[in-house]
Design a protein around this motif. Structure first.
Motif, short mmCIF file in Angstrom:
data_model
loop_
_atom_site.label_atom_id
_atom_site.label_comp_id
_atom_site.label_asym_id
_atom_site.label_seq_id
_atom_site.Cartn_x
_atom_site.Cartn_y
_atom_site.Cartn_z
N PHE A 59 -15.53 -39.64 23.18
CA PHE A 59 -15.42 -39.61 21.57
C PHE A 59 -14.31 -40.49 21.39
O PHE A 59 -14.06 -41.34 20.35
N GLY A 60 -13.33 -40.68 22.28
CA GLY A 60 -12.27 -41.85 21.80
C GLY A 60 -12.68 -43.20 22.29
O GLY A 60 -12.25 -44.04 21.68
N GLY A 61 -13.59 -43.18 23.27
CA GLY A 61 -13.99 -44.72 23.27
C GLY A 61 -15.31 -45.27 22.85
O GLY A 61 -15.89 -46.05 22.87
N TYR A 62 -15.80 -44.18 22.06
CA TYR A 62 -17.01 -44.48 21.35
C TYR A 62 -18.24 -44.84 22.27
O TYR A 62 -18.66 -45.69 21.61
N THR A 63 -18.32 -44.15 23.29
CA THR A 63 -19.40 -44.56 24.32
C THR A 63 -20.04 -43.21 24.55
O THR A 63 -19.71 -42.40 24.43
N ALA A 64 -21.38 -43.51 25.12
CA ALA A 64 -22.38 -42.30 25.57
C ALA A 64 -22.99 -42.78 26.95
O ALA A 64 -23.40 -44.15 26.75
N SER A 65 -23.17 -42.28 27.80
CA SER A 65 -23.66 -42.77 29.01
C SER A 65 -24.34 -41.41 29.77
O SER A 65 -24.30 -40.44 29.70
N GLY A 66 -25.49 -41.84 30.49
CA GLY A 66 -26.24 -41.04 31.25
C GLY A 66 -26.86 -41.52 32.37
O GLY A 66 -26.40 -42.35 32.91
N LYS A 67 -27.74 -40.75 33.03
CA LYS A 67 -28.11 -41.14 34.34
C LYS A 67 -28.56 -42.52 34.66
O LYS A 67 -28.67 -43.41 35.79
N ASN A 68 -29.30 -43.04 33.47
CA ASN A 68 -29.81 -44.28 33.54
C ASN A 68 -29.06 -45.55 32.72
O ASN A 68 -29.17 -46.62 32.38
#
Length: 221
Positions: free
Chosen positions: A137-146
Motif C-alpha cells: 500500500f505504501g509503494g502502490y504496487t502489487a505483485s504475484g508469482k508471475n
C-alpha cells in the motif's frame, strides 16, 4: 485493537458508536455523563476517549480538564455546537481532535484510527497478502508469482479502505467521499467498475457485495 471509552449522553448515539467501533475490532465502554466517564477512566485501562461536550453533571470540557491533570490519553471531542469558541476551548484544554455532529461513522472511525496511530496504539497498514499476491500500500504496487500486477493507485486505495474496515459494509457514497471527496464529479456506479477490476486482476473473492447497500471485505470465506 484498542480499548475505547464513549462518553455520550444520547443513548442511541452512544450505542451506534460502540457498535461501529466493536465491528472494527475495538473494545468499548460506555458512559452517559461526565462523572461516570471519569470513574471508568480511573478504574480501567483506556486507550482513547470519545467525549461529548454537552454532558449531564460535568461537561465534556470539565472532564477533559480533569483528565489532563494526570493523563495524556487521546481525546476526541464530539459537539453539536458549530461554534469556533467552543472548538478553541477544546484545544485550550488539550483535546487531540474534534468532530461536529452530525458525522459519518466512517469519518469518526478514521479520526479514531489516526489518533491511535499517533499515540502508538495501532500501526498503519503497509501491505497485505492473498496467497501468492502481495499488495504494497505504501509503494502502490502489487505483485504475484508471475511478476507485477497492473493496479491503479485508486484501485489500491479502494482495497486498503475496505481492508481497514474489514467486516463493515461501506456504501458507494462513503467510498466516494473518502477517496474522491464530497464534491468530485463522479457517479456512484463507478465504484462497481473499480470493484470488478480488483476482483479480476487479483482473482479476489474477499470483497462481498451487499445488495442495495455497498461492499465489505471479509478475511476468510
Amino acid at each position: 485493537m484498542a480499548v475505547l471509552l464513549i462518553v455520550e449522553d444520547d443513548i442511541a448515539t452512544n450505542e451506534a458508536i460502540c457498535e461501529y467501533m466493536q465491528s472494527a475490532g475495538h473494545t468499548t465502554f460506555s458512559a452517559f455523563d461526565g462523572e461516570q466517564g471519569l470513574k471508568i477512566v480511573k478504574e480501567r485501562p483506556i486507550d482513547l476517549v470519545v467525549l461529548d461536550i454537552m454532558l449531564p453533571k460535568i461537561t465534556g470540557l470539565e472532564v477533559l480538564k480533569e483528565l489532563r491533570v494526570k493523563s495524556q490519553i487521546p481525546v476526541l471531542m464530539l459537539t453539536a455546537l458549530d461554534d469556533e469558541s467552543i472548538q478553541a476551548s477544546s484545544f485550550d484544554e488539550e483535546a487531540d481532535d474534534y468532530i461536529t455532529k452530525p458525522f459519518s461513522m466512517l469519518l469518526l472511525g478514521k479520526r479514531v484510527t489516526a489518533l491511535l496511530r499517533r499515540s502508538g496504539k495501532t500501526s498503519e497498514l503497509h501491505q497485505i497478502q492473498f496467497g501468492d499476491i502481495t499488495i504494497d500500500f505504501g509503494g502502490y504496487t502489487a505483485s504475484g508469482k508471475n511478476g507485477q500486477i497492473d493496479l491503479t493507485p485508486k484501485e489500491i486505495d479502494l482495497l486498503k479502505l475496505l481492508v481497514e474496515h474489514k467486516g463493515l459494509v461501506l456504501t458507494r457514497s462513503q467510498i466516494l467521499d473518502e477517496l474522491w471527496g464530497y464534491d468530485y464529479p463522479i457517479i456512484e456506479r463507478t465504484i462497481d467498475t473499480y470493484i470488478k477490476n480488483l476482483r479480476k486482476k487479483l482473482n479476489l473473492d474477499r470483497i462481498i457485495t451487499v445488495k442495495g447497500v455497498g461492499y465489505k471485505y471479509e478475511e476468510s470465506l
